[in-house]
Design a protein around this motif. Structure first.
Motif, mmCIF file in Angstrom:
data_model
loop_
_atom_site.group_PDB
_atom_site.id
_atom_site.type_symbol
_atom_site.label_atom_id
_atom_site.label_comp_id
_atom_site.label_asym_id
_atom_site.label_seq_id
_atom_site.Cartn_x
_atom_site.Cartn_y
_atom_site.Cartn_z
ATOM 1 N N TRP A 149 0.799 -1.241 -0.066
ATOM 2 C CA TRP A 149 0.079 -0.021 0.120
ATOM 3 C C TRP A 149 0.946 1.236 0.013
ATOM 4 C CZ3 TRP A 149 -4.949 -0.314 -1.188
ATOM 5 C CH2 TRP A 149 -5.770 0.860 -0.845
ATOM 6 N N SER A 150 0.632 2.332 -0.679
ATOM 7 C CA SER A 150 1.251 3.414 -0.840
ATOM 8 C C SER A 150 1.389 4.115 0.631
ATOM 9 C CB SER A 150 0.456 4.348 -1.874
ATOM 10 O OG SER A 150 1.085 5.700 -1.765
ATOM 11 N N THR A 151 2.416 4.773 0.785
ATOM 12 C CA THR A 151 2.453 5.588 2.133
ATOM 13 C C THR A 151 2.589 7.105 1.792
ATOM 14 O OG1 THR A 151 5.189 5.409 1.975
ATOM 15 C CG2 THR A 151 3.976 3.796 3.288
ATOM 16 N N ALA A 152 2.268 7.376 0.490
ATOM 17 C CA ALA A 152 2.123 8.688 0.115
ATOM 18 C C ALA A 152 0.913 9.440 1.093
ATOM 19 C CB ALA A 152 2.135 8.866 -1.204
ATOM 20 N N GLY A 153 1.229 10.757 1.420
ATOM 21 C CA GLY A 153 0.225 11.145 2.185
ATOM 22 C C GLY A 153 -0.137 10.899 3.697
ATOM 23 N N LEU A 154 0.985 9.848 4.112
ATOM 24 C CA LEU A 154 0.471 9.481 5.684
ATOM 25 C C LEU A 154 1.084 10.540 6.532
ATOM 26 C CD1 LEU A 154 2.315 6.016 5.979
ATOM 27 C CD2 LEU A 154 -0.101 6.697 5.882
ATOM 28 N N ARG A 159 3.746 7.609 10.128
ATOM 29 C CA ARG A 159 5.012 7.217 9.266
ATOM 30 C C ARG A 159 5.524 5.866 9.902
ATOM 31 N NH1 ARG A 159 7.095 12.229 7.381
ATOM 32 N NH2 ARG A 159 5.264 12.771 6.553
#
Length: 82
Positions: free
Chosen positions: A41-46, A51
């Motif tokens: 799953w993308s961690t962009a925008g966490l 983090r």
């Protein structure tokens, strides 16, 4: 079972049939080789408080009405292997 694991951790408390797990990519590869199906799953925008630690990636596990307790037990058993 994931919350009690030393090999993975819940990224957030599950609210439904989707479980987000932070674990090392090597652990994810081992689970996949054993037959578990899930997606990175993308961690962009966490948010900063969400983090990941160094060496972790985020994965999404989804259950359905077709998921059996034995399926879950098999994943947790593999997760618990050294």
């Amino acid at each position: 079972g994931i919350a009690r694991s030393n090999a993975a951790r819940l990224a957030w408390e599950p609210q439904a049939n989707e479980v987000f797990v932070a674990m090392a990519p090597a652990t994810a590869e081992r689970l996949a080789a054993a037959g578990a199906r899930f997606h990175e799953w993308s961690t962009a925008g966490l948010a900063p408080e969400d983090r990941l630690a160094e060496g972790e990636a985020l994965y999404r596990l989804v259950t359905s009405f077709a998921t059996t307790p034995e399926d879950v037990d098999a994943l947790l058993a593999e997760l618990g292997r050294p």
